[in-house]
Design a protein around this motif. Structure first.
Motif, PDB file in Angstrom:
ATOM      1  N   VAL A  86       0.824  -0.993   0.122  1.00  0.00           N
ATOM      2  CA  VAL A  86      -0.007  -0.019   0.118  1.00  0.00           C
ATOM      3  C   VAL A  86       1.059   1.130  -0.084  1.00  0.00           C
ATOM      4  CG1 VAL A  86      -2.189  -1.251   1.175  1.00  0.00           C
ATOM      5  CG2 VAL A  86      -0.201  -0.072   2.574  1.00  0.00           C
ATOM      6  N   GLN A 141      -4.801   4.564   3.257  1.00  0.00           N
ATOM      7  CA  GLN A 141      -3.719   3.454   2.475  1.00  0.00           C
ATOM      8  C   GLN A 141      -4.696   3.098   1.144  1.00  0.00           C
ATOM      9  OE1 GLN A 141      -3.095   0.059   5.030  1.00  0.00           O
ATOM     10  NE2 GLN A 141      -1.718   1.132   6.326  1.00  0.00           N
ATOM     11  N   SER A 160      -0.305  -3.531   4.312  1.00  0.00           N
ATOM     12  CA  SER A 160      -1.637  -3.291   5.307  1.00  0.00           C
ATOM     13  C   SER A 160      -1.762  -4.288   6.347  1.00  0.00           C
ATOM     14  CB  SER A 160      -2.976  -3.490   4.239  1.00  0.00           C
ATOM     15  OG  SER A 160      -2.997  -4.714   3.680  1.00  0.00           O
ATOM     16  N   GLU A 202     -12.402  -0.480   6.003  1.00  0.00           N
ATOM     17  CA  GLU A 202     -12.276  -0.573   4.402  1.00  0.00           C
ATOM     18  C   GLU A 202     -13.572  -0.172   3.836  1.00  0.00           C
ATOM     19  OE1 GLU A 202     -11.324  -4.394   1.140  1.00  0.00           O
ATOM     20  OE2 GLU A 202     -12.346  -4.730   3.126  1.00  0.00           O
TER      21      GLU A 202
END
Length: 224
Positions: A86, A141, A160, A202
């Motif tokens: 990331v 990220q 990550s 996320e």
């Protein structure tokens, strides 16, 4: 102080009701009785259009379709996070401007990738590294498949989070995530589980293109 414990909003429980339909029985048409004696043809021949039509049994209506059932999102599902390459931007924010700050971070990372012709290979993420009553520190990220150049001083390449976690799903605006985190707190208390200080969001829907009240966000809570 863990952000999860700071939310006090009540959890709203939703119930789903499935509706079904019953099919109507179909009655067979009665069979005509056989003639015992042959009947001679009539003296005057009529056209088929003039002949009487045998009465047919009514066609039964099809059963009404069952109402679709939307399954609830898994809540507290065990999940294994796989590490990804990331590009990272670290930052701080206060709660009053939390979402705007996160959006600015995603915009900065996206602009950098666009300038270099690099496409993100996964969903954008926020990793909360510390929180208190006034604000938090975070890592924004974006997954990539190659190193990104020309990073600013608050950007870096990294991995990550990985490992075992519990997965929760939030649907709706960022401001309404209080309810989700309150529910997560209750779930952990009920199961007597202890979360780590870090937790991850996320963004399944692109936060730069999706209306805020249409967001879908997976929340991952690593356990001690």
């Amino acid at each position: 102080m863990n952000r999860i414990s700071t939310f006090r909003a009540a959890l709203v429980a939703l119930s789903m009701v499935a509706l079904g339909g019953a099919a109507l029985a179909q009655s067979p048409a009665p069979s005509p009785a056989p003639s015992a004696v042959p009947v001679p043809p009539p003296a005057e021949t009529k056209s088929p259009a003039d002949a009487p039509t045998a009465e047919k049994a009514p066609t039964p209506a099809p059963p009404p379709p069952a109402a679709s059932v939307q399954n609830a999102d898994p809540f507290g599902e065990e999940f294994t996070l796989e590490p990804k390459k990331v590009v990272v931007m670290k930052g701080t924010a206060n709660w009053d401007a939390a979402f705007d700050t996160l959006i600015d971070a995603f915009k900065a990372l996206t602009a950098l990738l666009d300038k270099q012709g690099i496409k993100a290979t996964g969903n954008s993420m926020i990793v909360y590294t510390s929180t208190d009553d006034t604000g938090f520190t975070f890592l924004a990220q974006l997954p990539v498949d190659q190193d990104v150049k020309s990073l600013t001083k608050d950007m870096s390449m990294g991995k990550s989070p990985e490992g075992k976690a519990l997965k929760f799903v939030h649907r709706g605006s960022y401001d309404n995530m209080d309810n989700t985190y309150e529910a997560i707190t209750n779930h952990l208390d009920d199961k007597k589980l202890e979360a780590k200080d870090t937790f991850i969001e996320e963004y399944i829907t692109d936060p730069l293109k999706t209306a805020e009240d249409k967001l879908v966000i997976n929340v991952y809570v690593p356990l001690r």
